[in-house]
Design a protein around this motif. Structure first.
Motif: not given
Length: 196
Positions: A24-34
């Protein structure tokens, strides 16, 4: 025939060595969310200008941006579903995955959650504008929006671990830089220029 079998073994070994499902706190998840949130505003602005002008050039650009970004948004939200991750991460500021930390205690600037996003005041102005005024404002707002998007997408190119997501992010960088140049030309033709 033996070569084909060897190729299958090598491909399988590469897949097994691929990164585990993003957390959840990965760059992959953060980018997808943002980027999903960022894209949603671009789609909104594109629909607004479509109804505020009859200029075919601007309407065509708005249509392309709305379709492209809605499709990409769907892909990113789909990845979050596949990874079993929430689409909204409470308590995490936008862009934290890039080490930016967002807006801190001051809160977002008039609703602009991330760099390049239009404020509520900007969106109200766009909704009230028409004709050439709406075209210029849209092109200026979308130029800023794309610059913020390019910055974020480049962050994913540099930090994300999922190949398909990094490839999508690189495609965003390339396409949005091209559209920034196009929008500069469209603004010039209207006697205007980008805001910054």
């Amino acid at each position: 025939m033996l070569f084909a079998g060897g190729a299958v073994t090598v491909a399988s070994a590469q897949r097994e060595d691929a990164p585990a499902t993003p957390v959840s706190d990965s760059a992959d998840a953060g980018f997808a969310r943002d980027m999903s949130v960022h894209h949603q505003q671009a789609v909104e602005m594109s629909f607004i200008v479509r109804d505020r002008t009859q200029d075919e050039e601007v309407r065509r650009l708005a249509y392309d941006i709305a379709n492209t970004q809605a499709n990409q948004r769907g892909m990113m939200l789909g990845w979050l579903d596949l990874w079993g991750l929430p689409k909204v991460e409470s308590g995490t500021e936008p862009m934290a995955w890039m080490g930016m930390g967002g807006h801190g205690d001051t809160g977002p600037l008039d609703g602009a959650l991330m760099p390049g996003m239009a404020t509520k005041t900007d969106l109200d102005r766009l909704r009230k504008a028409s004709g050439k005024e709406s075209e210029i404002l849209y092109l200026q707002l979308m130029t800023d929006h794309h610059k913020g998007g390019v910055h974020m997408a480049q962050g994913c190119v540099d930090k994300c671990s999922v190949d398909i997501e990094r490839n999508l992010a690189q495609g965003m960088v390339d396409a949005q830089e091209s559209e920034i140049a196009l929008m500069a030309d469209l603004l010039k033709a209207r006697g205007a220029k980008p805001r910054a």
